[in-house]
Design a protein around this motif. Sequence first.
Motif, short mmCIF file in Angstrom:
data_model
loop_
_atom_site.label_atom_id
_atom_site.label_comp_id
_atom_site.label_asym_id
_atom_site.label_seq_id
_atom_site.Cartn_x
_atom_site.Cartn_y
_atom_site.Cartn_z
N LYS A 1 -6.39 -0.17 -9.72
CA LYS A 1 -5.27 0.72 -9.45
C LYS A 1 -5.25 1.89 -10.42
N ALA B 1 -4.83 -10.70 3.19
CA ALA B 1 -4.74 -10.00 4.48
C ALA B 1 -6.11 -9.42 4.80
N ILE C 1 -10.58 -17.96 -0.14
CA ILE C 1 -9.79 -16.76 -0.48
C ILE C 1 -8.74 -16.49 0.60
N MET D 1 2.91 -2.58 5.90
CA MET D 1 3.93 -2.23 4.91
C MET D 1 3.15 -1.85 3.65
N GLY E 1 -3.41 -5.83 -6.62
CA GLY E 1 -3.69 -4.58 -7.31
C GLY E 1 -2.37 -3.96 -7.73
N GLY F 1 5.38 -7.67 2.32
CA GLY F 1 4.02 -7.89 2.81
C GLY F 1 3.17 -8.61 1.78
N TYR G 1 -14.49 -6.18 0.84
CA TYR G 1 -14.98 -6.68 -0.46
C TYR G 1 -15.76 -7.98 -0.28
N GLN H 1 -6.42 -12.77 -9.53
CA GLN H 1 -6.93 -11.58 -10.21
C GLN H 1 -5.93 -10.43 -10.09
N TYR I 1 -8.82 -18.51 -4.60
CA TYR I 1 -8.86 -17.24 -5.33
C TYR I 1 -8.09 -16.21 -4.51
N THR I 2 -7.11 -15.56 -5.15
CA THR I 2 -6.46 -14.43 -4.49
C THR I 2 -6.12 -13.37 -5.55
N GLY I 3 -5.44 -12.30 -5.15
CA GLY I 3 -5.22 -11.24 -6.15
C GLY I 3 -4.20 -10.22 -5.73
N PHE J 1 -1.08 -7.96 9.26
CA PHE J 1 -0.24 -7.22 8.33
C PHE J 1 1.23 -7.37 8.67
P1 TYM Z 1 -2.87 -5.48 -2.87
O1 TYM Z 1 -2.14 -5.42 -4.15
O2 TYM Z 1 -2.98 -4.23 -2.04
O3 TYM Z 1 -2.27 -6.61 -1.97
C1 TYM Z 1 -2.06 -7.91 -2.48
C2 TYM Z 1 -2.24 -8.92 -1.36
O4 TYM Z 1 -1.30 -8.64 -0.32
C3 TYM Z 1 -1.99 -8.39 0.91
N1 TYM Z 1 -1.20 -7.38 1.60
C4 TYM Z 1 -0.51 -7.62 2.73
N2 TYM Z 1 -0.40 -8.74 3.46
C5 TYM Z 1 0.35 -8.68 4.60
N3 TYM Z 1 1.01 -7.56 4.98
C6 TYM Z 1 0.95 -6.41 4.25
N4 TYM Z 1 1.62 -5.33 4.63
C7 TYM Z 1 0.15 -6.42 3.06
N5 TYM Z 1 -0.15 -5.47 2.12
C8 TYM Z 1 -0.97 -6.09 1.23
C9 TYM Z 1 -3.39 -7.97 0.52
O5 TYM Z 1 -4.32 -8.23 1.53
C10 TYM Z 1 -3.63 -8.85 -0.69
O6 TYM Z 1 -4.01 -10.15 -0.29
N6 TYM Z 1 -7.70 -5.25 -4.32
C11 TYM Z 1 -6.59 -6.15 -4.06
C12 TYM Z 1 -6.32 -7.15 -5.20
C13 TYM Z 1 -7.25 -8.34 -5.17
C14 TYM Z 1 -7.31 -9.34 -4.17
C15 TYM Z 1 -8.34 -10.25 -4.58
C16 TYM Z 1 -6.55 -9.58 -3.00
C17 TYM Z 1 -8.21 -8.64 -6.09
N7 TYM Z 1 -8.87 -9.78 -5.75
C18 TYM Z 1 -8.63 -11.37 -3.80
C19 TYM Z 1 -6.86 -10.69 -2.23
C20 TYM Z 1 -7.90 -11.58 -2.63
C21 TYM Z 1 -5.32 -5.35 -3.81
O7 TYM Z 1 -5.20 -4.22 -4.23
O8 TYM Z 1 -4.34 -6.05 -3.13
#
Ligand code: TYM
Length: 399
Positions: A130, A238, A235, A278, A93, A102, A244, A124, A89-91, A267
């Motif tokens: 958002k 990052a 899951i 990022m 926003g 990133g 959560y 998801q 499971y991943t997602g 990150f």
């Molecule tokens: P979001 O859209 O902010 O980020 C999506 C996924 O990318 C990771 N991430 C990063 N990884 C490495 N370096 C970065 N600079 C960086 N910026 C973001 C986030 O950790 C994420 O895995 N609420 C969540 C959406 C979501 C979700 C999940 C994510 C819903 N269910 C389950 C992970 C697992 C969100 O806004 O992610």
Amino acid sequence: MEKKEAEEQEPGQVVNPWTVSAKGGGKIDYDKLIDQFGCQRLDQSLIDRVERLTSRPPHVFLRRGVFFAHRDFNEILDAYERGDKFYLYTGRGPSSEALHLGHLIPFMFTKYLQDTFKVPLVIQLTDDEKCMWRNLSVEESQRLARENAKDIIACGFDITKTFIFSDFDYVGGAFYKNMVRVAKCVTYNKVVGIFGFSGEDHIGKVSFPPVQAVPSFPSSFPHLFNGKDHLRCLIPCAIDQDPYFRMTRDVAPRIGYHKPALIESSFFPALQGETGKMSASDPNSAIYVTDSGKDIKNKINRYAFSGGQDSIEKHRQLGANLEVDIPIKYLSFFLDDDLELENIKKEYGAGRMLTGEVKKRLIEVLTELVERHRQARAAVTDEMVDAFMAVRPLPSMFS
Ligand code: TYM
């Protein structure tokens, strides 16, 4: 130990789903974060175990320590070794038109996990999240979710094993029942402790966490996992998403479910340096998967923080400070060839290679990655998005 809450974090260092910033302009201290969050370090013995179990070399993100922390990942491997199945499971926003580099990290790694372990995946799209946090309209959030789905599909997920859903479309039925089960177990004080909400935050924010929690439970997807209530969930994300899932893991046993396992990355930093991640909300900090070769070149040459010295003479004499150098950091995520990376580090660190040369190599690597992604994305049609997002059984999900 499961829970460390917002107010207990290292003073000055803030890591939560909305803010990532290091103490006093320094680097994120990931060791401290592991202690503060109460997760486990992903050590070499676990990486060796993945290699043994899968008979494949470990992914570059494992070899280089990009994924560095976990919760119960060893239990997922125990289950796999026994021949039991699990799901991923991943997602995302959807807050911007396109993903940045990133965001690609968890999706690239999830694809590797799906291919290697041959398991189903749910993705998801939190368009509701958002809409509430970024003050987007419902319609605009939904539009961005579909646009982002194209970038996600372009990462190469197997349609016979992958279900992508938007919260606005899918929440209801069994999913909603699980949300209510979770919500009943979490007090207002608890969410304030975990997420740092204040009395000024609207109630939409306060009530959102169960939405991100419940895809961790197979019963939220009766069309996929009917009768498989004990299927384990892993899951990849990052570490900013950890709050959560601390909440989710706290609640799970109280409502009769397994705790989800996590595998968590550091990150991919902003161009300006390693004090934060990022982020899509600052275009000059980020390289997007839609940037042209020219954009990439300009951004790297203009903004990528260099550990090189400020004159050639000094650089030849002292060499670069690799610890703070963003081009080296970016190459360590995306340059596959271990020998070439070691060689660049050696030569640059000794002052025999100049910043301009390292940046040139990075521009080549990223331009190729982004161009490959652009072509894959151009091939994703609206019909394909509909097909990935259709509520349907996945007949070959475990083969
Ligand atoms: P979001 O859209 O902010 O980020 C999506 C996924 O990318 C990771 N991430 C990063 N990884 C490495 N370096 C970065 N600079 C960086 N910026 C973001 C986030 O950790 C994420 O895995 N609420 C969540 C959406 C979501 C979700 C999940 C994510 C819903 N269910 C389950 C992970 C697992 C969100 O806004 O992610």
